[in-house]
Design an enzyme around this catalytic site. Structure first.
Site, PDB file in Angstrom:
ATOM      1  N   SER A 183       0.852  -1.183   0.000  1.00 19.99           N
ATOM      2  CA  SER A 183       0.000   0.000   0.000  1.00 19.99           C
ATOM      3  C   SER A 183       0.889   1.234   0.000  1.00 19.99           C
ATOM      4  O   SER A 183       1.895   1.280   0.716  1.00 19.99           O
ATOM      5  CB  SER A 183      -0.902   0.004   1.240  1.00 19.99           C
ATOM      6  N   HIS A 229      -2.652   7.267  -4.475  1.00 20.39           N
ATOM      7  CA  HIS A 229      -2.752   6.091  -3.601  1.00 20.39           C
ATOM      8  C   HIS A 229      -2.805   4.851  -4.478  1.00 20.39           C
ATOM      9  O   HIS A 229      -3.421   4.859  -5.545  1.00 20.39           O
ATOM     10  CB  HIS A 229      -4.027   6.184  -2.750  1.00 20.39           C
ATOM     11  N   VAL A 261      -2.361  -3.109  -3.530  1.00 23.16           N
ATOM     12  CA  VAL A 261      -2.661  -4.450  -4.068  1.00 23.16           C
ATOM     13  C   VAL A 261      -2.491  -5.440  -2.921  1.00 23.16           C
ATOM     14  O   VAL A 261      -1.527  -5.367  -2.166  1.00 23.16           O
ATOM     15  CB  VAL A 261      -1.764  -4.834  -5.270  1.00 23.16           C
ATOM     16  N   ARG A 262      -3.440  -6.380  -2.796  1.00 18.13           N
ATOM     17  CA  ARG A 262      -3.417  -7.235  -1.619  1.00 18.13           C
ATOM     18  C   ARG A 262      -4.038  -8.604  -1.918  1.00 18.13           C
ATOM     19  O   ARG A 262      -4.807  -8.765  -2.867  1.00 18.13           O
ATOM     20  CB  ARG A 262      -4.154  -6.566  -0.464  1.00 18.13           C
ATOM     21  N   HIS A 281      -6.273   7.352 -16.161  1.00 22.00           N
ATOM     22  CA  HIS A 281      -7.361   6.397 -16.415  1.00 22.00           C
ATOM     23  C   HIS A 281      -7.048   5.487 -17.603  1.00 22.00           C
ATOM     24  O   HIS A 281      -7.388   4.294 -17.587  1.00 22.00           O
ATOM     25  CB  HIS A 281      -8.667   7.144 -16.640  1.00 22.00           C
ATOM     26  N   HIS A 337     -20.258  12.165   4.016  1.00 16.96           N
ATOM     27  CA  HIS A 337     -20.687  13.271   4.870  1.00 16.96           C
ATOM     28  C   HIS A 337     -20.539  14.622   4.181  1.00 16.96           C
ATOM     29  O   HIS A 337     -21.093  15.618   4.649  1.00 16.96           O
ATOM     30  CB  HIS A 337     -19.920  13.260   6.200  1.00 16.96           C
TER      31      HIS A 337
END
Length: 298
Positions: free
Chosen positions: A90, A104, A107-108, A143, A173
Site C-alpha cells: 500500500s 494512492h 494491491v493485496r 485512467h 458526509h
C-alpha cells in the site's frame, strides 16, 4: 494456490516502486522492518522532506491470525472461525508542489483456511489520483493506463472497477469525491487463482507508468503560498476519508497492525477551515466544478 509467489511479487513490487521514486526525487527512503506479535510483519519504506515528495510511504505487510477482525468478519461471515493470512503493498505519495497530485495505490491478497475445507481467498486493490489543481491530460493518462492494464482480462473490468472506485472513494458526509478516481476492486477471484493473480500483477506493474509521467510534467510548475494553502485544506479531505471510511486503515488497526505503518498515508501538513468556499471562477473552484464530478475520462 501459491501463497509464496504472491508474497515474492509484492515484496518485489515494493522495491521497484521505491527505486523508481528515489530516482525521481533524489533522496532515499528509510526502510523500517517490523514484526507483529500475533504473527507476520512487514517493511515500511518512508521518504520525508524529499526534493519532490513532502511525504511518500510504501508499505509491505504480511499478517497472520486465527480470528478475523470485525471489518472482515462482518463482510465475510463464511470466513469466521478460520485461520487467515493477509499480505499487500500500500502506498500514498504527498508531493510538495500543489500542481502534482497525491496518489494512492494498493494491491493485496487474503486467504482464510480451515482443515478439510476449501480455502476462501480473494485479491483486492486499485489506485486513485487526488489532484489539487486539475489537468485533463493527467486525468486521461491515469485512467487510460488503468484501462490498458485491465484490458487483457476482460473489457468489462475497467468500467466496473472505475465505478467501484468512484463509489468507494466518496466522502458521504460531504457528498464529494476524494479525487478523480481510478480503479478499485475487492473480493476478486472470478478468474481463478492464476488469472486473478495475473490481473493483480498487471495493476501493480502499471502504477509507475500511471503516475510518474504526471509528476515529471508538473513538478517544476511555479507555485506560491495561495496554492500551498489550498493544498493543505484539500488534504483535510484525505485525512477525513482515511480515518472515517478506509477499510484498510480499519482492518490494520483492528488486526493489531503497526500503527506507524498504518498511518504513514497521512499528509505532513493539513488544514481545516469552517465552511470555506473557493472564490467563484478561481483555479481552486475549477477543481470542484471540472474534476470532482465522477466523470468518464476516456
Amino acid at each position: 494456490m501459491n501463497h509464496q509467489a504472491v508474497f515474492e511479487y509484492l515484496q518485489g513490487l515494493q522495491a521497484r516502486i521505491v527505486g523508481a521514486v528515489e530516482l525521481v526525487d533524489g533522496k532515499t527512503f528509510l526502510n523500517d522492518s517490523w514484526q507483529r506479535p500475533e504473527g507476520g510483519g512487514g517493511t515500511s519504506c518512508l521518504l520525508e522532506e524529499g526534493n519532490i515528495f513532502e511525504r511518500a510511504g510504501v508499505g509491505f505487510s504480511h499478517v497472520i491470525g486465527n480470528k478475523l477482525p470485525p471489518t472482515a468478519s462482518v463482510a465475510h461471515p463464511e470466513a469466521a472461525g478460520r485461520s487467515w493470512k493477509a499480505m499487500g503493498v500500500s502506498l500514498v505519495f504527498h508531493p510538495r508542489n500543489p500542481y502534482v497530485p497525491t496518489v494512492h495505490m494498493n494491491v493485496r491478497f487474503f486467504v482464510a483456511e480451515k482443515e478439510s475445507e476449501a480455502p476462501i481467498w480473494w485479491f483486492g486493490g486499485g489506485m486513485d489520483l487526488t489532484p489539487y489543481y486539475g489537468f485533463e491530460e493527467d486525468a486521461i493518462h491515469f485512467h487510460r493506463t488503468c484501462r490498458d492494464a485491465l484490458a487483457p482480462f476482460g473489457a468489462d473490468l475497467y468500467p466496473a472497477m472505475k465505478h467501484h472506485c468512484d463509489e468507494y472513494f466518496h466522502l458521504k458526509h460531504r457528498n464529494e469525491p476524494r479525487g478523480i478516481g481510478g480503479i478499485f476492486f475487492d473480493d476478486f477471484n472470478k478468474l481463478g487463482f492464476d488469472q486473478s493473480f495475473a490481473m493483480l500483477k498487471a495493476v501493480g506493474d502499471a502504477f509507475i507508468n500511471a503516475y510518474l509521467p504526471i509528476v515529471q510534467r508538473r513538478k517544476d510548475t511555479p507555485y506560491g503560498e495561495r496554492e500551498r494553502d489550498f493544498q493543505a485544506y484539500r488534504r483535510g479531505r484525505y485525512v477525513e476519508f482515511n480515518l472515517v471510511y478506509d477499510r484498510g486503515t480499519l482492518f490494520g488497526l483492528q488486526s493489531n497492525g503497526r500503527t506507524e505503518s498504518i498511518l504513514l498515508s497521512m499528509p505532513p501538513i493539513v488544514k481545516w477551515r469552517y465552511d470555506w468556499k473557493p472564490e467563484s471562477g478561481s483555479a481552486e473552484a475549477k477543481l470542484y466544478t471540472d474534476f470532482l464530478i465522477n466523470k468518464n475520462w476516456l
